[in-house]
Write an enzyme that holds these catalytic residues in place. Structure first.
Site, PDB file in Angstrom:
ATOM      1  N   TRP A 176      -1.420  -5.848  -9.497  1.00 60.63           N
ATOM      2  CA  TRP A 176      -1.141  -6.244  -8.109  1.00 60.63           C
ATOM      3  C   TRP A 176      -0.230  -5.238  -7.401  1.00 60.63           C
ATOM      4  O   TRP A 176      -0.041  -5.326  -6.195  1.00 60.63           O
ATOM      5  CB  TRP A 176      -0.481  -7.623  -8.069  1.00 60.63           C
ATOM      6  N   LYS A 177       0.372  -4.344  -8.151  1.00 60.90           N
ATOM      7  CA  LYS A 177       1.341  -3.395  -7.581  1.00 60.90           C
ATOM      8  C   LYS A 177       2.412  -4.163  -6.797  1.00 60.90           C
ATOM      9  O   LYS A 177       2.775  -5.267  -7.192  1.00 60.90           O
ATOM     10  CB  LYS A 177       0.621  -2.354  -6.717  1.00 60.90           C
TER      11      LYS A 177
ATOM     12  N   GLU B 185       1.242   6.137 -10.076  1.00 61.21           N
ATOM     13  CA  GLU B 185       2.228   5.960  -8.995  1.00 61.21           C
ATOM     14  C   GLU B 185       3.647   6.098  -9.539  1.00 61.21           C
ATOM     15  O   GLU B 185       4.546   6.599  -8.847  1.00 61.21           O
ATOM     16  CB  GLU B 185       2.000   4.593  -8.313  1.00 61.21           C
TER      17      GLU B 185
ATOM     18  N   GLY C 134      -6.923  -2.448  -9.181  1.00 60.97           N
ATOM     19  CA  GLY C 134      -5.855  -2.594  -8.195  1.00 60.97           C
ATOM     20  C   GLY C 134      -6.285  -3.534  -7.087  1.00 60.97           C
ATOM     21  O   GLY C 134      -6.233  -4.759  -7.222  1.00 60.97           O
ATOM     22  N   GLY C 135      -6.743  -2.965  -5.975  1.00 59.33           N
ATOM     23  CA  GLY C 135      -7.057  -3.746  -4.774  1.00 59.33           C
ATOM     24  C   GLY C 135      -7.927  -4.967  -5.034  1.00 59.33           C
ATOM     25  O   GLY C 135      -7.658  -6.059  -4.505  1.00 59.33           O
TER      26      GLY C 135
HETATM   27  C1  PEP Z   1      -4.721   1.100 -10.041  1.00 58.44           C
HETATM   28  O1  PEP Z   1      -3.789   1.361  -9.313  1.00 58.44           O
HETATM   29  O2  PEP Z   1      -4.504   0.942 -11.246  1.00 58.44           O
HETATM   30  C2  PEP Z   1      -6.054   1.003  -9.461  1.00 58.44           C
HETATM   31  C3  PEP Z   1      -7.066   1.190 -10.244  1.00 58.44           C
HETATM   32  O3  PEP Z   1      -6.119   0.753  -8.112  1.00 58.44           O
HETATM   33  P1  PEP Z   1      -7.458   0.554  -7.228  1.00 58.44           P
HETATM   34  O4  PEP Z   1      -8.386  -0.329  -8.031  1.00 58.44           O
HETATM   35  O5  PEP Z   1      -7.012  -0.100  -5.977  1.00 58.44           O
HETATM   36  O6  PEP Z   1      -8.032   1.906  -7.025  1.00 58.44           O
END
Ligand code: PEP
Length: 250
Positions: free
Chosen positions: A10-11, A97, A233-234
């Site tokens: 979820w960051k 990140e 992520g998203g």
């Molecule tokens: C992540 O940050 O681990 C990731 C895969 O993000 P996203 O799916 O949004 O690219």
């Protein structure tokens, strides 16, 4: 046969209210996911909410980072023991990140791998190259260096106690996904380099793909021989999308 794992990251997103809605949505249809383990890595401040709401469900959960310290005067840090206290199974380490914005080195990430294992947590160990590195042809060199940092510190058997997430940095949060061929090639390379140290570990270690995996491309990616799941992520912030990725492994 390696178990498919679909783990959400979820960051620094969500709120108590949005988590309740999201988890209610995921829980309502989690029984439709029958071939993948599902996990969610949430911001530390919400771990108690998540742990309570996922009680009596098959959904695992975890944190997004870990301190290398066990306790003490380390303001803002979260220890492995703290994650453990709330029933976490996983912890993400080495996310790009954190490597970028917090200057985490390969050596520090390897230390975090060790700390996670000491606390009984399974590290979701992120590796991956930037666009510049891919375009200059050093992807294999970069991921080898990242994986070898853990092997050199802890040995290949300990690496096998974690999960690798191959996340090309150029695909994270960009909406640009690695093609199934690009992803499979990278995963096969990673497995091959691990096999040079231990075939047993190479055969068993889960290698997840991360980088804009979503409901539309999960089927193709998860069908690749060396892709054992996804770090999402998203799309992990939307119940239907996250469940669709899990169901793509059915
Ligand atoms: C992540 O940050 O681990 C990731 C895969 O993000 P996203 O799916 O949004 O690219």
């Amino acid at each position: 046969m390696r178990q498919t794992l679909v783990a959400g990251n979820w960051k620094m997103n969500s709120s108590r209210e949005s988590i309740k809605i999201l988890l209610d949505g995921i829980k309502a249809s989690i029984s439709d996911v029958n071939n993948a383990e599902m996990a969610l890595c949430c911001p530390a401040v919400y771990i108690s909410d998540v742990s309570n709401q996922l009680e009596d469900t098959p959904i695992a959960f975890g944190g997004q980072d870990i301190s290398v310290q066990e306790s003490g005067a380390y303001t803002g840090e979260i220890s492995g023991g703290m994650w453990n206290d709330f029933g976490c199974k996983y912890v993400i380490i080495g996310h790009s990140e954190r490597r970028t914005y917090h200057n985490e080195s390969d050596e520090l990430v390897a230390e975090k791998f060790e700390t996670a294992r000491k606390a009984g947590l399974i590290p979701l160990f992120c590796i991956g190259e930037t666009l510049e590195e891919r375009e200059s042809g050093v992807m294999e060199e970069v991921v080898s260096r990242q994986v070898n940092a853990v092997i050199d510190r802890l040995g290949v058997d300990v690496l096998g106690e974690g999960v690798i997430a191959y996340e090309p940095v150029w695909a994270i949060g960009t909406g640009v996904t690695a093609s199934p061929e690009q992803a499979q090639d990278a995963h096969a390379f990673i497995r091959k380099m691990v096999s040079e140290k231990s075939q047993v570990v190479a055969d068993k270690i889960q290698i997840l793909y991360g980088g804009s995996m979503n409901a539309g491309n999960a089927n193709e990616l998860l069908a690749c021989a060396d892709i054992d799941g996804g770090l999402i992520g998203g799309a992990s912030l939307k119940a239907d999308d996250f469940l669709a990725i899990g169901k793509a492994a059915n």
